[in-house]
Every structure is written in C-alpha cells, then in structure tokens.
Design a protein around this motif. Structure first.
Motif, short mmCIF file in Angstrom:
data_model
loop_
_atom_site.label_atom_id
_atom_site.label_comp_id
_atom_site.label_asym_id
_atom_site.label_seq_id
_atom_site.Cartn_x
_atom_site.Cartn_y
_atom_site.Cartn_z
N PRO A 51 38.76 83.40 67.71
CA PRO A 51 39.88 83.29 66.88
C PRO A 51 40.17 84.37 66.32
O PRO A 51 39.73 85.21 65.90
N LEU A 52 41.87 84.77 65.98
CA LEU A 52 41.66 86.14 64.85
C LEU A 52 42.99 85.11 63.63
O LEU A 52 43.37 83.91 64.05
N ILE A 53 42.47 85.66 62.52
CA ILE A 53 43.09 84.66 61.25
C ILE A 53 44.28 86.22 60.67
O ILE A 53 43.48 86.85 60.51
N LEU B 67 34.45 83.34 54.83
CA LEU B 67 34.79 84.10 56.17
C LEU B 67 34.10 84.31 56.85
O LEU B 67 33.85 86.17 57.00
N LYS B 68 34.06 83.67 58.34
CA LYS B 68 33.09 84.92 59.04
C LYS B 68 34.13 85.03 61.09
O LYS B 68 33.79 86.18 61.31
N GLY C 140 40.25 74.86 64.83
CA GLY C 140 38.27 75.40 65.71
C GLY C 140 38.53 77.37 65.21
O GLY C 140 38.25 77.87 66.10
N PHE C 141 39.28 77.34 64.36
CA PHE C 141 39.39 78.37 64.11
C PHE C 141 38.32 79.21 63.02
O PHE C 141 37.89 80.09 63.02
N ILE C 142 37.71 78.45 62.51
CA ILE C 142 36.45 78.42 62.03
C ILE C 142 35.63 77.05 62.27
O ILE C 142 35.99 76.55 62.76
#
Length: 228
Positions: free
Chosen positions: A4-6, A97-98, A219-221
């Motif tokens: 994922p990318l935020i 945040l990872k 599911g982004f983190i």
C-alpha cells in the motif's frame, strides 16, 4: 493488494494552512482593487495558484494583475512562518505509521517545503514530496497522484489519497485510487463532508483517529497508529 501507499495532500490535511491562505488572498486582492469575499476563496481550495487566480476571475470578473502574482506568495509566506500549525493529531499519527507515504500537493515546492518545515513534519516524508508544478495538469486531474505513485512504485489500486478538497478527491478517484475526505482542519464548514462525498470520496473522516480506523479497515495499515 500489493504494497500500500498513502498519499497525503498538504494544505488542510497535514497542515492547518487554508485559513491563512484565505487571509493572504483577501489582503492582496484588496490591495489591488477587489474586496474578495472569503467564500470565493473557499471555492478554490485544492487548486494551484494560477488556477485559483483564473477561478476568481471567472467568479468575480476581476482580472488579477499578472505583474503582482508574487505578492500572493509573499503574503502567504509571512503568515505561514508566523502562525502555521500541523493539523490536530497528525504528529502522533505519522510517528507510528509504517506504511510508505508521500505528499502530493497543488502548492509550489517552496511552499510545501516551508509548510512541512515550519510545522515540524518534514522528516516524516524525506524527499517523497511532489507538487503539481511537476505535472501537466493540476487537480482535479489525476496527474499528480499517478506521478507520485509511479515515483514510489505504487499501484493506483493499492494507493489511498487523503484530501480535504473536492478537486483533490476527484483527482484521486480519476487516478483509480481510494479517496478519503478529511474534515479535521479548522477551515471545515457545514456540508464539507457532503461535498467530499459528492466528489467521490469513499469515506469522510473528521480526525486522524478516524482516518487510522478507516485505513486499517481497508487494509492500508496493519496496526494501530494514532496514539499507539
């Protein structure tokens, strides 16, 4: 889903800058002959300066003098240096945040770097900061989001964009990304969330705790972030 990318917008999402920018536009336009109303500036949130000037002319009929473009940045810069703060809750959120992340903003690189530096959050992003000055079309076009994802090796379907403006949400949706509307800035207004939903936001959140829960659910983190 691949990694994922935020993707974070800057103004009004990471930093509480929109009220300061509105004051700057009001002061400068007044100086050059137009008593600009706050609601007019509000219709331009999420756009780059050149597009804002064009939009104000469309709404008011007032053509801002081209030789004075620099006045807007000088006034904005002074206000940002004196008063800018990060949005409430963003520092603990980013601290835990990872997931890979970046900034994709309509502002100039000079303004983005100033905003991130003054607010103390520049180190959370390093060099992964992108401006619409790097692409052909500004928001609501998807260019900046696709450009950022390409630079970081992210797939649009695995990317999520956090935006406070309908233009930004539209751009994220056009890019094939998940769009989360943010109404936690001090410039929020009655109906803000509805406007973001109307622009295509998949969810609207009023705080970074809500953002964290939404990202985890989608599911982004994979772990608690805010307040962890």
């Amino acid at each position: 889903m691949t990694t994922p990318l935020i993707i974070f917008d800057c103004d009004g999402v990471l930093v509480d800058s929109e009220p300061l920018a509105a004051i700057a536009y009001e002061r400068v336009y007044n100086k050059h002959g137009l008593a600009l109303k706050r609601e007019i500036v509000g219709q331009c949130i999420g756009m780059k300066q050149a597009d804002i000037i064009t939009r104000i002319e469309e709404l008011t009929g007032f053509a801002f003098p081209a030789h004075a473009d620099g006045d807007i940045w000088l006034e904005t810069k002074a206000l940002l240096e004196e008063e800018l703060q990060p949005t409430r809750g963003i520092v603990p959120f980013l601290s835990n945040l990872k997931t890979p992340r970046c900034v994709a903003s309509s502002s100039s690189m000079e303004r983005i770097e100033l905003s991130l530096g003054v607010s103390g959050i520049a180190d959370f992003f390093g060099d992964d900061v992108f401006s619409t000055s790097m692409v052909k079309n500004g928001k609501p076009a998807p260019d900046i989001f696709l450009f950022a994802a390409e630079k970081l090796g992210g797939a649009p379907a695995s990317s999520v964009v956090i935006e406070d403006s309908p233009f930004g949400v539209q751009g994220a949706v056009a890019a094939g990304m998940t769009a989360i509307g943010f109404t936690g800035g001090s410039h929020t207004f009655d109906g803000h969330g509805e406007k973001l939903s109307g622009a295509g936001a998949h969810a609207v959140c009023a705080s970074w705790d809500e953002i964290e829960a939404e990202l985890r659910q989608r599911g982004f983190i994979g772990e608690a972030v805010a307040g962890a």
